[in-house]
Design an enzyme around this catalytic site. Structure first.
Site: not given
Lengths: 289, 437
Positions: B73-74, B189, B315, B319
């Protein structure tokens, strides 16, 4: 992918508009560039080293890093076409972008110049040639471009010679034979292209030392004897003497490294004049004298 | 688009739709009754039910609100890319009612305060529920353990180190053991940082041709092998995030068969795209882990179909345009995925990989189970997170269709099928498609 690169660089009639990558140009275009460069080699020998093909045009050189070699050859080529030259120096703070652009320009320079040099020394029939590229293939954009161009020109055999750490994954799919032994790789070669080895490769655990590299892959007179008697030796420069080759070979009769530099100007003139000619097609059609 | 629907206590009847609730093995034309934010009835209304609001779902599918295992969600830290408000809004428009944020915000989610911040901000905007995976190590630096117990108490669904490496295998072992003490799920990961060596594309013929630094398959499989050994050693419950290789799928499936408590997911782009899509330096296809071969894509599809991979996530990585405008290796990896998660997942059913209810399961009860949350179902009494979509609606994706602030998606221009018409979050309508009531 080739189609979009072709669309980007060629106009509707397939003439050169922009020059960014060999991919998508095709064999005919590549040959045309080399043929046009032929016509320009005479210019460097004249008293008045100019042709008026790009008079009135402005060529802007946008370099993010200073490079004497690359920039002066571009500048000379543009000036010999009678274009006006603008040098725009972007400060070195635009680091990563700048390096990439510079590498690209170096790569364009090397690729066509090398094909041109081979053609001048060995004639236009690449089909009967065996070309060996020795060195850091993995990190060399020059090598990749050369391989592509050599395949486009239907070269008989293309060998790459390097330790496994310096050969990219699935390299055979590029259309080359991979060798880890120098003698096997350059045996009966007509052309041996030596790539520059960078110091960083020792840092990345890719090579133990320059010393061992020279022991295994350095070109000496003795090893060069395994290539054809009239084989030529090329190098995109600058040479690391004692690493890629010893001075005897670098300065020897089979080396065409100095000619590569001069040829660079002719090839650039060819590309620039071809790309610019399209814009003046409706105006005067200028002939190469 | 409207988020001001009926009040959350409202009684809603969604009628005439094909109710697909894989958790309860329901796939039938049934009405759904919602009251007080919960599922009040399926098929039959509860006694004396009078609806305040009716949603006509004829010809549509009614399923649990989607649960997205990983969406960035930045916020906090990268609000120039997107915010909780903008992205939860996009989630609602995509039928997604629960989003899980990874720990790599700025600052990192290694204190309860950050968990609280995310919850409060998402509750204030009210479009979707946001949960979080807490940091495994302090600052995600890979050296010192974070206060995992505190993070768990604050509501983290698990802990993980994101894509940041751990300093050495001993620290990894200790971190897993510590997490296991509190029955926390560790989100792993699987990528060996050193083998990946800052690559940006799958190591193979295409990366070689393009001259892009490659990430070998072994970077993932070597990590999976070591992680499985440590998972067995420590007894921790672990989830593998975003598998990209067919080989890793087989390794995880084998471990599951052997009884190890491991789950896995992949992100929707890996089920459709391959390294071929990078072939013209398309930075929109620059993702980490990289898009790999056709065989890997097929292996991932098989893993999703058979259930070794129990979840498909977006995912989501929005940007700003500049992040993708640079030479390929210098661009930031990630695709903006909230807007396309559902239609791209439905395409798997269209392609015959699995049935539509199975696809829905991978988007609802599958991820909810991994997160240990009581969502992703329409059982009586469950929170009324509902997604209503038109499975036949065909549309061509254009930038104008994107609700996310991030327009970085290579799927623009794709012909998609399946469009959300209504989304309910805890019984409140948070999204209605224009032209619908």
């Amino acid at each position: 992918m080739s189609q979009s690169n072709a669309a980007l660089q060629l106009d509707e009639e397939g003439r050169l508009l922009h020059f960014l990558t060999i991919d998508g140009l095709g064999r005919e275009m590549l040959t045309e560039i080399l043929d046009t460069a032929e016509g320009f080699t005479g210019v460097s020998e004249r008293t008045i080293k100019k042709v008026p093909l790009c008079r009135g045009k402005v060529v802007a050189n946008l370099f993010f890093e200073t490079s004497t070699r690359t920039r002066t050859t571009f500048e000379l080529a543009a000036k010999r076409l009678s274009a006006d030259v603008l040098n725009l120096n972007i400060s070195a703070s635009a680091t990563s972008k700048g390096e990439t652009l510079l590498d690209t320009l170096r790569n364009l320079e090397a690729m066509h110049v090398d094909m041109f040099t081979i053609r001048r020394e060995k004639g236009p029939d690449f089909g009967r040639l065996r070309v060996a590229i020795v060195g850091d293939i993995q990190h060399s954009r020059v090598a990749r471009s050369q391989i592509h161009a050599l395949n486009l020109l239907n070269t008989g055999q293309v060998h790459v010679v390097a330790p496994k750490t310096l050969v990219p994954a699935q390299a055979e799919q590029l259309g080359v034979k991979v060798y880890h032994n120098l003698i096997d790789g350059i045996r009966d070669a007509d052309v041996v292209i030596m790539l520059r080895l960078q110091r960083e490769r020792m840092q990345g655990a890719l090579l133990p030392s320059e010393h061992e590299y020279f022991q295994l892959y350095g070109l000496t007179e003795e090893r060069l004897a395994y290539a054809k008697p009239d084989a030529i030796v090329m190098h995109p420069g600058p040479i690391n003497r004692g690493v890629e080759m010893d001075s005897q070979v670098a300065d020897g009769p089979r080396s065409v490294i100095l000619q590569q530099v001069t040829h660079g100007i002719a090839v650039r003139m060819a590309v620039m004049s071809m790309a610019m000619r399209q814009k003046t097609a409706s105006e005067t059609e200028l002939e190469i004298p | 688009m409207s988020a001001t629907g009926p009040e959350s206590g409202a009684r809603i009847r969604i009628h005439g739709g094909r109710l697909v609730d894989p958790a309860n093995r329901i796939d039938d034309i049934l009405d759904l009754y919602v009251a007080d934010g919960r599922v009040a009835g399926v098929g039959e209304p509860p006694a004396a039910f009078r609806a305040d609001h009716e949603i006509d779902a004829t010809g549509q599918v009614v399923c649990p609100g989607l649960v997205d295992l990983c969406a960035r969600l930045r916020e906090p830290g990268q609000e120039h890319k997107a915010t909780i408000a903008s992205e939860t809004r996009a989630a609602a428009a995509g039928g997604i009612t629960t989003l899980c944020s990874p720990p790599d915000t700025d600052p990192v989610i290694d204190t309860p305060a950050l968990v609280q911040l995310l919850r409060e901000r998402s509750e204030r905007t009210g479009y979707a529920r946001v949960v979080a995976v807490g940091a495994l190590t302090h600052g995600l630096a890979g050296e010192h353990l974070s206060e995992m117990a505190a993070l768990s108490r604050a509501g983290c669904v698990g802990v993980g180190n994101g894509r940041a490496p751990l300093a050495n295998p001993l620290i990894q072992r200790r971190a897993l053991e510590y997490a296991a003490s509190f029955d926390l799920t560790v989100f792993v990961h699987p990528e060996d940082h050193w083998l990946a060596n800052n690559g940006c594309a799958h190591e193979g013929a295409i990366a070689t041709r393009l001259g892009l630094p490659g990430v070998p398959e072994a970077a993932e499989t070597a990590a999976v092998a070591r992680d499985l050994a440590l998972i067995e050693q420590t007894g921790v419950r672990a989830h593998f995030c975003r598998l990209s290789t067919a080989r890793a799928v087989r390794m995880v499936a084998r471990a599951q068969y052997d009884g190890l408590p491991v789950s896995a997911d992949t992100a929707i782009p890996y089920l459709h795209l391959t390294e071929m899509d990078v072939a013209d330096f398309n930075s929109l296809c620059h993702v980490a882990p990289p898009l790999r071969t056709q065989r890997d894509r097929d292996g991932l599809r098989a893993g999703i179909a058979q259930g070794a991979l129990a979840a498909i996530c977006s995912d989501h990585q929005p940007h700003e345009p500049d992040a993708k405008l640079a030479p390929f290796p210098s661009t930031e990896p990630g695709i903006s995925g909230l807007d396309t998660l559902l239609p791209l997942a439905l395409r798997l059913a269209r392609d015959g990989v699995m049935t539509m209810p199975e696809v829905i399961a991978r988007l609802t009860c599958g991820p909810a189970g991994i997160l240990g949350l009581p969502y992703g179902t329409l059982s009586a009494g469950a929170t009324a997170d509902v997604c209503v979509f038109d499975p036949q609606a065909g549309w061509r994706l254009t930038p104008a269709d994107l609700h996310s602030r991030g327009h970085n998606t290579p799927f623009v221009g794709w012909e998609l099928e399946g469009r959300v018409t209504h989304t309910l979050l805890a019984g409140r309508v948070v999204y209605t498609r224009d032209g619908h009531r």
